[in-house]
Design a protein around this motif. Structure first.
Motif, PDB file in Angstrom:
ATOM      1  N   PRO A 132       0.836  -1.207   0.000  1.00 15.10           N
ATOM      2  CA  PRO A 132       0.000   0.000   0.000  1.00 15.10           C
ATOM      3  C   PRO A 132       0.875   1.262   0.000  1.00 15.10           C
ATOM      4  O   PRO A 132       2.042   1.210   0.404  1.00 15.10           O
ATOM      5  N   GLU A 133       0.285   2.376  -0.427  1.00 15.59           N
ATOM      6  CA  GLU A 133       1.087   3.596  -0.591  1.00 15.59           C
ATOM      7  C   GLU A 133       1.642   4.157   0.720  1.00 15.59           C
ATOM      8  O   GLU A 133       2.620   4.884   0.717  1.00 15.59           O
ATOM      9  N   ASP A 134       1.007   3.810   1.845  1.00 14.87           N
ATOM     10  CA  ASP A 134       1.511   4.329   3.125  1.00 14.87           C
ATOM     11  C   ASP A 134       2.430   3.318   3.836  1.00 14.87           C
ATOM     12  O   ASP A 134       2.818   3.523   4.983  1.00 14.87           O
ATOM     13  N   PHE A 135       2.780   2.254   3.132  1.00 21.05           N
ATOM     14  CA  PHE A 135       3.513   1.145   3.751  1.00 21.05           C
ATOM     15  C   PHE A 135       4.891   1.563   4.248  1.00 21.05           C
ATOM     16  O   PHE A 135       5.405   1.026   5.219  1.00 21.05           O
ATOM     17  N   LEU A 136       5.512   2.523   3.566  1.00 13.78           N
ATOM     18  CA  LEU A 136       6.907   2.866   3.871  1.00 13.78           C
ATOM     19  C   LEU A 136       7.040   4.075   4.788  1.00 13.78           C
ATOM     20  O   LEU A 136       8.147   4.567   5.024  1.00 13.78           O
ATOM     21  N   GLU A 137       5.901   4.579   5.288  1.00 15.53           N
ATOM     22  CA  GLU A 137       5.931   5.691   6.237  1.00 15.53           C
ATOM     23  C   GLU A 137       6.741   5.280   7.475  1.00 15.53           C
ATOM     24  O   GLU A 137       6.698   4.113   7.857  1.00 15.53           O
ATOM     25  N   PRO A 138       7.423   6.179   8.155  1.00 17.20           N
ATOM     26  CA  PRO A 138       7.507   7.604   7.851  1.00 17.20           C
ATOM     27  C   PRO A 138       8.659   7.958   6.904  1.00 17.20           C
ATOM     28  O   PRO A 138       8.779   9.103   6.508  1.00 17.20           O
ATOM     29  N   TYR A 139       9.490   6.970   6.564  1.00 19.84           N
ATOM     30  CA  TYR A 139      10.705   7.304   5.796  1.00 19.84           C
ATOM     31  C   TYR A 139      10.362   7.727   4.368  1.00 19.84           C
ATOM     32  O   TYR A 139      11.006   8.579   3.794  1.00 19.84           O
TER      33      TYR A 139
ATOM     34  N   ILE B  43      12.308  -1.559 -10.539  1.00 22.38           N
ATOM     35  CA  ILE B  43      13.216  -2.172  -9.565  1.00 22.38           C
ATOM     36  C   ILE B  43      13.135  -1.436  -8.220  1.00 22.38           C
ATOM     37  O   ILE B  43      13.102  -2.059  -7.153  1.00 22.38           O
ATOM     38  N   PHE B  44      13.089  -0.108  -8.304  1.00 24.25           N
ATOM     39  CA  PHE B  44      13.073   0.730  -7.091  1.00 24.25           C
ATOM     40  C   PHE B  44      11.944   0.325  -6.131  1.00 24.25           C
ATOM     41  O   PHE B  44      12.176   0.154  -4.937  1.00 24.25           O
ATOM     42  N   TRP B  45      10.727   0.138  -6.649  1.00 24.65           N
ATOM     43  CA  TRP B  45       9.596  -0.198  -5.751  1.00 24.65           C
ATOM     44  C   TRP B  45       9.874  -1.494  -5.002  1.00 24.65           C
ATOM     45  O   TRP B  45       9.535  -1.626  -3.828  1.00 24.65           O
ATOM     46  N   THR B  46      10.476  -2.476  -5.692  1.00 22.96           N
ATOM     47  CA  THR B  46      10.712  -3.769  -5.033  1.00 22.96           C
ATOM     48  C   THR B  46      11.929  -3.720  -4.112  1.00 22.96           C
ATOM     49  O   THR B  46      12.115  -4.608  -3.289  1.00 22.96           O
ATOM     50  N   ASN B  47      12.743  -2.682  -4.270  1.00 27.66           N
ATOM     51  CA  ASN B  47      13.936  -2.519  -3.419  1.00 27.66           C
ATOM     52  C   ASN B  47      13.615  -1.896  -2.065  1.00 27.66           C
ATOM     53  O   ASN B  47      14.519  -1.646  -1.269  1.00 27.66           O
ATOM     54  N   LEU B  48      12.338  -1.579  -1.842  1.00 32.35           N
ATOM     55  CA  LEU B  48      11.957  -0.917  -0.593  1.00 32.35           C
ATOM     56  C   LEU B  48      11.047  -1.828   0.230  1.00 32.35           C
ATOM     57  O   LEU B  48      10.225  -2.560  -0.316  1.00 32.35           O
ATOM     58  N   THR B  49      11.200  -1.768   1.531  1.00 25.72           N
ATOM     59  CA  THR B  49      10.336  -2.541   2.418  1.00 25.72           C
ATOM     60  C   THR B  49      10.291  -1.862   3.782  1.00 25.72           C
ATOM     61  O   THR B  49      10.964  -0.864   4.011  1.00 25.72           O
ATOM     62  N   LYS B  50       9.480  -2.401   4.660  1.00 27.33           N
ATOM     63  CA  LYS B  50       9.274  -1.742   5.937  1.00 27.33           C
ATOM     64  C   LYS B  50      10.383  -2.029   6.942  1.00 27.33           C
ATOM     65  O   LYS B  50      10.628  -1.278   7.860  1.00 27.33           O
ATOM     66  N   LYS B  51      11.016  -3.159   6.731  1.00 25.10           N
ATOM     67  CA  LYS B  51      11.947  -3.666   7.737  1.00 25.10           C
ATOM     68  C   LYS B  51      13.378  -3.233   7.443  1.00 25.10           C
ATOM     69  O   LYS B  51      13.853  -3.386   6.324  1.00 25.10           O
TER      70      LYS B  51
END
Ligand code: MN3
Length: 224
Positions: free
Chosen positions: A34-41, A100-108
């Motif tokens: 979801p679009e808010d998944f990576l908050e707050p960074y 690639i960028f979207w898959t390179n990001l996660t919450k952890k």
């Protein structure tokens, strides 16, 4: 499905990202969260604008460029085809890097492990040194561009690139494993002019499992 690190397309058997549909038209994959998944960074509004407008526009433009080249070939009117080829290089490279960028990001927050960690140790002298190099490359991009950690199949090693726009200052063959978007659209709403702060924050949400998956695919493609 939320990202666990295993986000390479199952439809390609865990291979390289597929950026086209069955007809060969460029298509944008769904965001893996979801679009808010990576908050707050990484804030939801920036992510929304970035994915929905900036990335999507590159996909549309790449399709137009590819069509213009095909029409020039079909009609033999090749006088200005070089312009379409330059644009395709720019727009398709944007589509590839954003995908690639979207898959390179996660919450952890994580760190490289396994073969990726071993290669990082061998080629950069450790994760801290790679982190410093990738940060320096990303922060210092002239104008718009990307910092990129990639696998170079001609050497069997890792390399860090400082890419201008989406397609300049590259090495032939390099397969991106982890990419850092430092175009102003990627951070300006939240981080304003503080690009270094954005890049530092991004290290809290980099998906090193995804980068490790990408390394395994790249090595397989290279037969290494
Ligand atoms: Mn971008």
């Amino acid at each position: 499905m939320l990202p666990t690190g295993r986000v390479l397309s199952e439809s390609t058997g865990g291979g390289i990202d597929r950026l086209t549909d069955a007809e060969g038209k460029f298509v944008q994959a769904k965001l893996p969260y979801p679009e808010d998944f990576l908050e707050p960074y990484y804030d939801a509004e920036t992510l929304h604008l970035h994915y929905t407008f900036h990335h999507a526009a590159a996909v549309t433009a790449a399709n137009n460029d590819a069509r213009a080249i095909r029409e020039a070939v079909d009609t033999g009117k090749l006088q200005s085809v070089d312009s379409s080829m330059k644009k395709l290089s720019y727009h398709l490279s944007s589509h590839i890097l954003h995908s690639i960028f979207w898959t390179n990001l996660t919450k952890k927050k994580g760190e490289p492990s396994g073969d990726l960690a071993k290669l990082i140790d061998r080629d950069f002298g450790g994760f801290d040194k790679l982190k410093a190099l990738l940060t320096a490359a990303s922060v210092a991009v002239d104008g718009s561009g990307w910092g990129i950690l990639g696998y170079q199949p001609y050497t069997g090693g890792l390399t860090v690139l400082q890419c201008e726009n989406h397609e300049k200052l590259l090495q032939w063959g390099v397969i991106p494993l982890l990419v850092v978007d430092v175009w102003e659209h990627a951070y300006y709403l939240k981080y304003r002019n503080r690009r270094a702060e954005f890049v530092t924050a991004l290290f809290n949400i980099l998906n090193w499992e995804n980068a490790a998956d990408r390394l395994a695919v790249a090595q397989k493609l290279a037969g290494q």
